[in-house]
Design a protein around this motif. Structure first.
Motif, PDB file in Angstrom:
ATOM      1  N   HIS A 263       0.795  -1.228  -0.071  1.00 15.77           N
ATOM      2  CA  HIS A 263       0.110  -0.021   0.189  1.00 15.77           C
ATOM      3  C   HIS A 263       0.919   1.181   0.062  1.00 15.77           C
ATOM      4  CE1 HIS A 263       0.157   1.537   4.253  1.00 15.77           C
ATOM      5  NE2 HIS A 263       0.333   0.234   4.315  1.00 15.77           N
TER       6      HIS A 263
ATOM      7  N   ASP B 207       5.834   2.760   6.924  1.00 20.87           N
ATOM      8  CA  ASP B 207       4.420   2.071   6.781  1.00 20.87           C
ATOM      9  C   ASP B 207       3.881   3.375   5.720  1.00 20.87           C
ATOM     10  OD1 ASP B 207       1.932   1.084   6.820  1.00 20.87           O
ATOM     11  OD2 ASP B 207       1.266   1.867   8.662  1.00 20.87           O
ATOM     12  N   ASN B 208       4.247   3.083   4.555  1.00 16.02           N
ATOM     13  CA  ASN B 208       4.626   1.810   4.070  1.00 16.02           C
ATOM     14  C   ASN B 208       5.564   2.419   3.072  1.00 16.02           C
ATOM     15  OD1 ASN B 208       5.292  -0.916   3.424  1.00 16.02           O
ATOM     16  ND2 ASN B 208       3.655  -1.138   2.090  1.00 16.02           N
TER      17      ASN B 208
ATOM     18  N   GLU C  48      -5.442   1.661   2.179  1.00 17.56           N
ATOM     19  CA  GLU C  48      -5.308   0.397   2.924  1.00 17.56           C
ATOM     20  C   GLU C  48      -5.684   1.112   4.362  1.00 17.56           C
ATOM     21  OE1 GLU C  48      -3.236  -2.415   5.720  1.00 17.56           O
ATOM     22  OE2 GLU C  48      -2.818  -0.117   5.490  1.00 17.56           O
ATOM     23  N   GLU C  49      -5.037   2.028   5.008  1.00 18.61           N
ATOM     24  CA  GLU C  49      -5.215   2.276   6.590  1.00 18.61           C
ATOM     25  C   GLU C  49      -6.798   2.591   6.767  1.00 18.61           C
ATOM     26  OE1 GLU C  49      -2.981   1.938   8.148  1.00 18.61           O
ATOM     27  OE2 GLU C  49      -1.027   2.400   7.082  1.00 18.61           O
TER      28      GLU C  49
ATOM     29  N   ASP D 208       4.355  -4.867   4.121  1.00 17.65           N
ATOM     30  CA  ASP D 208       3.817  -4.027   4.730  1.00 17.65           C
ATOM     31  C   ASP D 208       3.862  -4.264   6.288  1.00 17.65           C
ATOM     32  OD1 ASP D 208       2.026  -1.998   5.545  1.00 17.65           O
ATOM     33  OD2 ASP D 208       0.539  -3.071   5.272  1.00 17.65           O
TER      34      ASP D 208
ATOM     35  N   TYR E 197       8.912  -1.754  15.046  1.00 16.13           N
ATOM     36  CA  TYR E 197       7.817  -1.152  14.406  1.00 16.13           C
ATOM     37  C   TYR E 197       6.636  -0.679  15.067  1.00 16.13           C
ATOM     38  CZ  TYR E 197       4.810  -1.157  10.368  1.00 16.13           C
ATOM     39  OH  TYR E 197       3.673  -0.928   9.531  1.00 16.13           O
TER      40      TYR E 197
HETATM   41 ZN   LIG Z   1       0.891  -0.378   6.319  1.00 17.17          ZN
END
Ligand SMILES: [Zn+2]
Length: 537
Positions: A317, A329-330, A363-364, A391, A462
């Motif tokens: 994404h 991200d990302n 995507e989020e 991702d 992360y």
């Molecule tokens: Zn992501």
């Protein structure tokens, strides 16, 4: 030993280890041919990925110059256009494919100062999609959300918020990273501190719930109710359990600015208010709503020369949250795929199957871009041989799962056996694994039973430090691992293209869910949200 023999050894090791543990470590390292016996195209991919990598310049242009890529923001559209231009400059066809619309919003500056009882410039910024202060500076006192018996009592209190900034988040007792406590205090003390903190956080959650409204990802329906009652603004803080890190999500406010303050500065303002020391904040925030705007997936394509109706996909994404620059991200997944395509175009420009890249939007907000693509392109879902998605941060690819497909093990084992040993060293595999119902964009394809896999990075702190935080910036990139990942993806695509047969889609019987002990079922495909209407309701 022969390559074939090595492969058998690698495969049997995989099987043996997997019966012991679901998260087995596959000891494929060294179980392949030395570099002299590698396929010459694999050797060229390896040397291009290592010696003439473009990852640094691509990452710098994307994260520093274009910046974050919030869905519906000008930054995302700039990024889509940059991707298309970059591909075209390498002779690769690329296009922006509209999949819907989203709430258009331009983030301007946020400036927050404490002006009473002393002066300090605070670390804070608007939540995504927050209203600004409209060419004005707002100076107002602060009020803490009190405890209520019920929603009726909350509503009776609401006149108190008129022309005030309302503090709605839990004040963390410490903004010191948990790892620091772990180094300097004993475990009994730490356990007590953490229990007390957790109890206080639960009490705060109850306080919010008693209003009858919620904070959602940021200020939610509570923010809406407070702005309707005339609040000057809503002040929130979502600490991410480490030094200097907050997660910065979104607001659905329509008039009053919604601001995230750092853990330290939120605590400062909260204590001043709690101790009746009369804090006053001055806020200047610039933002512009742009109406529903078109949103896109960027798709790049190298058409197949023999089987154009079969597809190998690279997937990552492209949208991000915008508390920082969306690096791990990302952007890291994005540059992995972009660089892999650059390498493939140079060393393998005429694949048999069609090679497609999906740089997804939305995507989020729920895998929207990739779900829409899968719904709009049944021929790609049908013809998919393999999809590789990345991702979860900047680390090197450290684990791969089979997503519940029986054939995945055999295919991955074969591909890995043909790569230089460093690509399979310390790689954990989980076959047949379980199909993911969400989390990232492979889920938009595996729900149809199409072979779509996540290439999972090693952690690099992360979830604590970079995921959705105000510190997800260029400098967090681990270029050594990014180069490794781009090179590995290019190899996977090349090797998958050598397979005579499209990957069969037989499904493994799924292990029961360890939490519920219930049998798992294959995840079902969800309808993508084509507009932002429901999200902001
Ligand atoms: Zn992501």
């Amino acid at each position: 030993m022969s390559i074939q023999h090595h492969m058998v050894v690698a495969a049997s090791l995989l099987l043996a280890v997997n019966t012991v543990s679901a998260q087995a470590t596959a000891t494929t390292a060294g179980a392949n041919a030395g570099s002299t016996r590698l396929d010459p195209i694999i050797q060229r991919i390896a040397s291009l990925g290592k010696d003439s990598s473009r990852t640094y310049n691509l990452m710098q242009a994307l994260t520093d110059s274009i910046g974050p890529r919030l869905t519906g923001s000008p930054g995302l559209k700039n990024g889509n256009d940059w991707l298309v231009k970059t591909y075209q400059s390498w002779g690769i066809n690329a296009r922006n494919e509209q999949y819907g619309t989203w709430k258009g919003w331009r983030r301007g500056i946020t400036h927050v100062d404490l002006v009473q009882p002393r002066v300090r410039t605070l670390e804070g910024m608007m939540l995504a999609w927050s209203p600004g202060t409209g060419n004005r500076t707002i100076e107002a006192p602060v009020v803490i959300l009190p405890e209520f018996r019920d929603s009726a009592q909350f509503v009776r209190w609401l006149p108190e918020v008129r022309d005030k900034f309302v503090l709605v988040s839990f004040p963390q007792p410490t903004c010191r990273g948990d790892e620091s406590w772990g180094r300097w205090k004993d475990s009994t003390w730490i356990r007590t501190m953490m229990e007390e903190r957790a109890a206080a956080a639960r009490a705060w959650t109850n306080r919010v719930n008693a209003t009858g409204y919620s904070l959602g990802l940021g200020t939610g329906s509570l923010g809406r109710r407070l702005e309707a009652a005339g609040a000057a603004g809503i002040i929130a803080s979502r600490w991410s359990n480490g030094w200097g890190v907050n997660k910065v999500f979104s607001s659905i406010n329509q008039r009053a600015p919604a601001i995230d303050l750092s853990c330290e500065d939120y605590g400062l303002v909260f204590r001043l208010a709690e101790q009746k020391q009369n804090p006053v904040l001055r806020v200047t925030a610039d933002a512009e709503f742009l109406g529903e705007v078109p949103v896109y997936n960027t798709i790049a394509e190298i058409r197949g020369s023999e089987k154009p109706g079969e597809y190998i996909m690279l997937s990552a994404h492209f949208d991000s949250w915008d508390g920082a620059s969306g690096t791990t991200d990302n952007a890291t997944g994005t540059i992995t795929m972009l660089e892999a395509m650059r390498i493939l175009r140079k060393v393998y420009p005429n694949p048999k199957r069609t090679v497609l890249v999906g740089h997804w939007g939305g995507e989020e907000q729920g895998l929207i871009g990739s779900r829409a693509f899968a719904a709009d392109h049944p021929e790609v879902v049908e013809g998919l041989h393999a999809l590789f998605n990345q991702d979860n941060g900047t680390g090197r690819i450290g684990s791969i799962g089979g997503q519940g497909l029986v054939a995945a093990e055999q295919y991955f084992t074969n591909w890995l056996s043909k790569m230089p040993p460093e690509f399979s060293a310390n790689l954990r595999t989980n076959f047949p694994g379980t199909p993911g119902g969400g989390g990232s964009d492979y889920a938009s394809f595996i729900c149809y039973g199409a072979p779509a896999f996540g290439l999972s990075s090693i952690n690099f702190d992360y979830s604590q430090y970079t995921w959705h935080t105000n510190r997800d910036t260029f400098d967090k990139t681990v270029f050594d691992d990014l180069k490794h990942n781009a090179t590995m993806v290019a190899m996977l695509v090349y090797l998958a293209d050598q397979d005579p047969q499209k990957m069969p889609r037989g499904r493994a019987s799924l292990a029961p869910d360890p939490r519920t002990n219930q049998p798992r079922s294959w995840p079902s495909c969800q309808e993508p949200q084509r507009t932002s209407e429901r999200y902001f309701r």
